[in-house]
Design a protein around this motif. Sequence first.
Motif, short mmCIF file in Angstrom:
data_model
loop_
_atom_site.label_atom_id
_atom_site.label_comp_id
_atom_site.label_asym_id
_atom_site.label_seq_id
_atom_site.Cartn_x
_atom_site.Cartn_y
_atom_site.Cartn_z
N ARG A 191 0.83 -1.20 0.00
CA ARG A 191 0.00 0.00 0.00
C ARG A 191 0.87 1.26 0.00
O ARG A 191 0.56 2.24 -0.69
N ALA A 192 1.96 1.22 0.79
CA ALA A 192 2.84 2.37 0.80
C ALA A 192 3.51 2.59 -0.55
O ALA A 192 3.64 3.72 -1.03
N LEU A 193 3.92 1.51 -1.21
CA LEU A 193 4.54 1.63 -2.54
C LEU A 193 3.54 2.16 -3.56
O LEU A 193 3.89 2.98 -4.42
N ARG A 194 2.31 1.71 -3.51
CA ARG A 194 1.28 2.21 -4.43
C ARG A 194 1.04 3.70 -4.23
O ARG A 194 0.86 4.45 -5.19
N ALA A 195 1.06 4.14 -2.97
CA ALA A 195 0.87 5.57 -2.72
C ALA A 195 2.04 6.38 -3.28
O ALA A 195 1.84 7.46 -3.86
N GLU A 196 3.26 5.87 -3.13
CA GLU A 196 4.41 6.58 -3.67
C GLU A 196 4.37 6.62 -5.19
O GLU A 196 4.66 7.66 -5.82
#
Length: 268
Positions: free
Chosen positions: A229-234
Amino acid sequence: MNERSARVRWEQRTQQPLLGLAVVFAVAYAVPIVWPAAGRDVRALCTAAEWGVWGAFALDYLVRLALAERRWEFVRTRWLDLAAVLLPLLQPMRLLRLVSTLLLVGQRARLATQIRLTTYVVGAVVALLMFGSLAVLSVERQSPDGNIKTMGDALWWSFTTMTTVGYGDHAPTTGLGRVIAVGLMLSGIALLGVVTANIAAWFIARFESDDVEERRQTAAIESLAEEVRALRAEVAALSGVPGVSGVSGVSGVSGGKVPRPGVAAEEP
């Protein structure tokens, strides 16, 4: 610490010899019963061997008592050993020597860390079946109303008694034989409880191990999902996807419109 280590060393060194002497006692106890026609010399030799084995266990207790720094505490915590040592002195009966030797062997077997519980239980079952059969045969063979006359009858009776089945086809008729029967019944119930508890503990430990592994895998999956989820947000922030905080278009261009190359911006 020194007193404990000295006792431990003594117990480790005498473990195997005392178990060997217990086997000698078993043979000496069984010969006069299985071989009723044995001569007087053979019976005297077996009796001497029985008393000799009991004396070895008594000497072992005295040595351990001498190595103990707190002797009263040793006597208080090893009261069963003391009772087993003193029991044959109360009345010169072969059955009392049998009971005391079994108690002493059992106590020493519990002290041996290399002997697993299952091995101890199996050995206890075999010993109780053997000695129970011999003991009841010795007291019931001469009874006029008794029906336990052979070793096969005694083994069958011991097995049905220890398992608390009690078919009733063979039963002791003397008082001492009934005392032996009560001891076998109680021993069978106790050993069955130990086996059941051991199996239940194994299943519980197995289930707890599986549960710990499942929780570890669940935590790892949740951590991985959080990282995704953090990578998708970035990635969304870097690609300028509308609706992502901190991204409002390209600076210097009004209205958020990007001019095409080679084309001047339209005047309002």
